[in-house]
Enzyme design. Structure first.
Site, PDB file in Angstrom:
ATOM      1  CD  GLU A 186       1.268  -1.501   3.409  1.00  0.00           C
ATOM      2  OE1 GLU A 186       0.336  -1.466   2.348  1.00  0.00           O
ATOM      3  OE2 GLU A 186       1.839  -0.632   3.847  1.00  0.00           O
ATOM      4  CG  HIS A 212       1.496  -2.803   7.258  1.00  0.00           C
ATOM      5  ND1 HIS A 212       1.840  -1.905   7.926  1.00  0.00           N
ATOM      6  CD2 HIS A 212       0.211  -2.052   7.129  1.00  0.00           C
ATOM      7  CE1 HIS A 212       1.493  -1.105   7.893  1.00  0.00           C
ATOM      8  NE2 HIS A 212       0.568  -0.899   7.580  1.00  0.00           N
ATOM      9  CG  ASP A 214       5.790  -3.541   6.941  1.00  0.00           C
ATOM     10  OD1 ASP A 214       5.380  -3.994   7.412  1.00  0.00           O
ATOM     11  OD2 ASP A 214       6.781  -3.186   6.057  1.00  0.00           O
TER      12      ASP A 214
HETATM   13  N1  BES Z   1      -2.232   2.314   5.398  1.00  0.00           N
HETATM   14  C1  BES Z   1      -1.406   2.728   3.973  1.00  0.00           C
HETATM   15  C2  BES Z   1      -1.988   3.791   3.684  1.00  0.00           C
HETATM   16  C3  BES Z   1      -3.455   4.190   3.434  1.00  0.00           C
HETATM   17  C4  BES Z   1      -3.510   4.842   4.395  1.00  0.00           C
HETATM   18  C5  BES Z   1      -4.343   3.919   2.897  1.00  0.00           C
HETATM   19  C6  BES Z   1      -4.283   5.449   4.868  1.00  0.00           C
HETATM   20  C7  BES Z   1      -5.786   4.953   3.220  1.00  0.00           C
HETATM   21  C8  BES Z   1      -5.520   5.853   3.720  1.00  0.00           C
HETATM   22  C9  BES Z   1      -0.232   1.997   3.810  1.00  0.00           C
HETATM   23  O1  BES Z   1       0.481   0.902   4.850  1.00  0.00           O
HETATM   24  C10 BES Z   1       0.782   2.637   2.854  1.00  0.00           C
HETATM   25  O2  BES Z   1       1.456   3.879   3.529  1.00  0.00           O
HETATM   26  N2  BES Z   1       0.595   1.839   1.857  1.00  0.00           N
HETATM   27  C11 BES Z   1       1.591   2.766   0.868  1.00  0.00           C
HETATM   28  C12 BES Z   1       1.747   1.672  -0.766  1.00  0.00           C
HETATM   29  C13 BES Z   1       2.748   0.355  -0.299  1.00  0.00           C
HETATM   30  C14 BES Z   1       3.423  -0.201  -1.532  1.00  0.00           C
HETATM   31  C15 BES Z   1       4.467   1.202  -0.036  1.00  0.00           C
HETATM   32  C16 BES Z   1       1.242   3.544   0.838  1.00  0.00           C
HETATM   33  O3  BES Z   1       0.366   4.403   0.064  1.00  0.00           O
HETATM   34  O4  BES Z   1       1.884   4.676  -0.393  1.00  0.00           O
HETATM   35 MN    MN Z   2      -0.344   1.136   6.390  1.00  0.00          MN
HETATM   36 MN    MN Z   3       2.368   3.040   5.408  1.00  0.00          MN
END
Ligand code: BES
Ligand code: MN
Ligand code: MN
Length: 456
Positions: free
Chosen positions: A152, A86, A88
């Site tokens: 994302e 992603h 963003d």
């Molecule tokens: N890259 C992250 C998710 C992540 C970080 C997974 C570290 C495992 C280890 C992703 O960009 C993220 O922040 N996802 C959000 C969810 C989304 C629906 C806003 C999250 O996990 O809060």
């Molecule tokens: Mn991420």
């Molecule tokens: Mn993130």
């Protein structure tokens, strides 16, 4: 391996310059103020995919921000790797806590400081450069498809539709994603699970207007106090979540799975020192690694009410609000959890307030296989590149698309992340080690090589 290292060595400054250029775009998807910048970022990503040798590059419009697609199909008999990432980023606030501006990438101590440095620009761009490397050295071993989205960080609401409508174009044998963390560079690891998410907003309304806290205080329920009591009641004395049926679908790990999970290196003294806390917290009966990787949780993400400006104002607020999210584990469903949360939260409200619950985005939990050819290819790539065996771990974060890829396209993912939990994702002073960036670019071609070999 030497050929890979030589190519990276020769082009290392340009690889860094291009990433810096990408990091300078403030592609904050949550804030409409950055709309133009987010769109420009998509253009830049598309151009860089073309430059690296991708074909059929397209900036695919959605109801929200576009998805950048590109591919290189060399031979239909070879396996296909779908790379997801992603472009963003999260908002940079609070700005005053950054040591250098979030969208002016700066190197300190071998680390790149910028919003998105690790999550996910620095990580997905490794794939673009690894792809360039394989194209230029004539070593591309698999067909490659890129799908880089721009929503994302706000829940990928339009991605599901895109995936369904483009099921054919996205056909692949594996989804490869670098958007997670490793334990450390000394302990390379591969995440084998992600938690799901149910994100809610609640509002507690008391009197029809803000009141003088002396004239009315004591006679009228204060919505801020009521909201705090309601929130506090969501965990019991063992820090177990009290919502009825919340744990009904949760699968307990087997004794072996628990043992494997807890054998990963974890230093509690270091953990608490890093965060400046006296001790860890959590659900009784579970270790920290179990709590973050395998147990559902409930967190208050934001809470506000009444007067929060300078000085003092004696007021009994009319309403109080909070954003509350729950991380989910297999086999919980975000929709079901949102529903039982709503019912429960409404049921615990006293008569003297009105409660409104609004669900935001959600995402489903996943566990990725460790016995697949793709996982083995990732293991072999790490073994070659790090000289060590990868440790499987369970990640606590969420990437909603992973479950979607599985449900809609029937494709499993490999979470091939090179970040660190300490990279300050979503926090001020997010960073990504230059070493990790180059290490990723060197390791990814090995994945493609082994995936093709093992697929034969
Ligand atoms: N890259 C992250 C998710 C992540 C970080 C997974 C570290 C495992 C280890 C992703 O960009 C993220 O922040 N996802 C959000 C969810 C989304 C629906 C806003 C999250 O996990 O809060
Ligand atoms: Mn991420
Ligand atoms: Mn993130």
């Amino acid at each position: 391996m030497q050929e890979i290292k030589n190519y990276v060595e020769t082009h290392k400054q340009r690889f860094l310059d291009e990433l810096f250029e990408l990091l300078r775009f403030p592609s904050v998807s949550a804030d409409p103020k950055y709309k133009g910048d987010v769109l420009k970022t998509a253009d830049y990503v598309a151009q860089k995919l073309k430059d690296a040798g991708a074909e059929n590059v397209e900036i695919c419009a959605t109801a929200g921000y576009p998805i950048v697609y590109g591919e290189k199909i060399i031979d239909s008999s070879l396996p296909t790797v779908l790379i997801y990432g992603h472009y963003d980023v999260q908002p940079a606030d609070p700005l005053e806590l950054w040591h250098t501006p979030p969208f002016e990438p700066t190197i300190r101590d071998g680390k790149i400081y910028a919003r998105g440095a690790c999550d996910d620009k620095g990580q997905f761009y490794m794939h673009v450069k690894a792809f360039e490397l394989m194209m230029e050295t004539n070593t591309l071993a698999c067909n490659v498809k890129f799908m880089i989205e721009g929503e994302e960080e706000v829940g990928s609401a339009n991605l599901g539709i895109f995936v369904k409508e483009n099921a054919d174009r996205l056909k692949a044998d594996v989804v490869l994603i670098s958007d997670t963390s490793m334990i450390s560079m000394e302990h390379p690891s591969i995440e084998t699970g992600l938690r799901g998410l149910a994100y809610m907003e609640v509002e507690v309304v008391g009197p029809n207007r803000d009141l003088h806290s002396g004239v009315y205080g004591g006679a009228v329920a204060n919505p801020a106090t009521i909201l705090c009591k309601m929130i506090a009641s969501l965990h019991d004395e063992n820090n177990h979540i009290t919502i009825p049926a919340f744990y009904d679908q949760v699968v307990e790990l087997t004794a072996e799975e628990k043992q494997a999970l807890n054998s990963a290196p974890y230093d509690e003294a270091e953990y608490t020192k890093d965060l400046d806390i006296a001790e860890v917290w959590g659900e009784k009966g579970y270790s920290t690694l179990e709590r973050t990787g395998t147990r559902p949780t409930l967190e208050v993400n934001g809470i506000w009410s009444g007067y929060i400006g300078e000085g003092a104002k004696t007021v009994l607020p009319s309403k109080a609000n909070a954003k509350i999210s729950m991380r989910l584990v297999p086999n919980q469903s975000s929709e079901e959890i949102a529903e039982i949360f709503t019912k429960h939260f409404e049921s615990i409200a006293p008569k003297n307030v009105k409660v409104k619950v609004t669900p935001h985005h959600g995402g489903e939990p996943v566990v990725t296989p460790t016995d697949s050819i793709a996982y083995q290819a990732a293991e072999k790539a790490i073994e070659d590149s790090f000289g060590k065996k990868a440790i499987p771990t369970r990640g606590g974060g969420s990437i909603p698309i992973v479950a979607l890829f599985e449900d809609v396209l029937g494709i499993k993912s490999v979470l091939f992340g090179f970040g660190l939990d300490s990279d300050a994702l979503h926090s001020p002073n997010e960073k990504y080690d230059i070493y990790n960036y180059y290490k990723g670019i060197e390791t990814l071609p090995l994945f493609h090589k082994y995936f093709a070999e093992l697929s034969k």
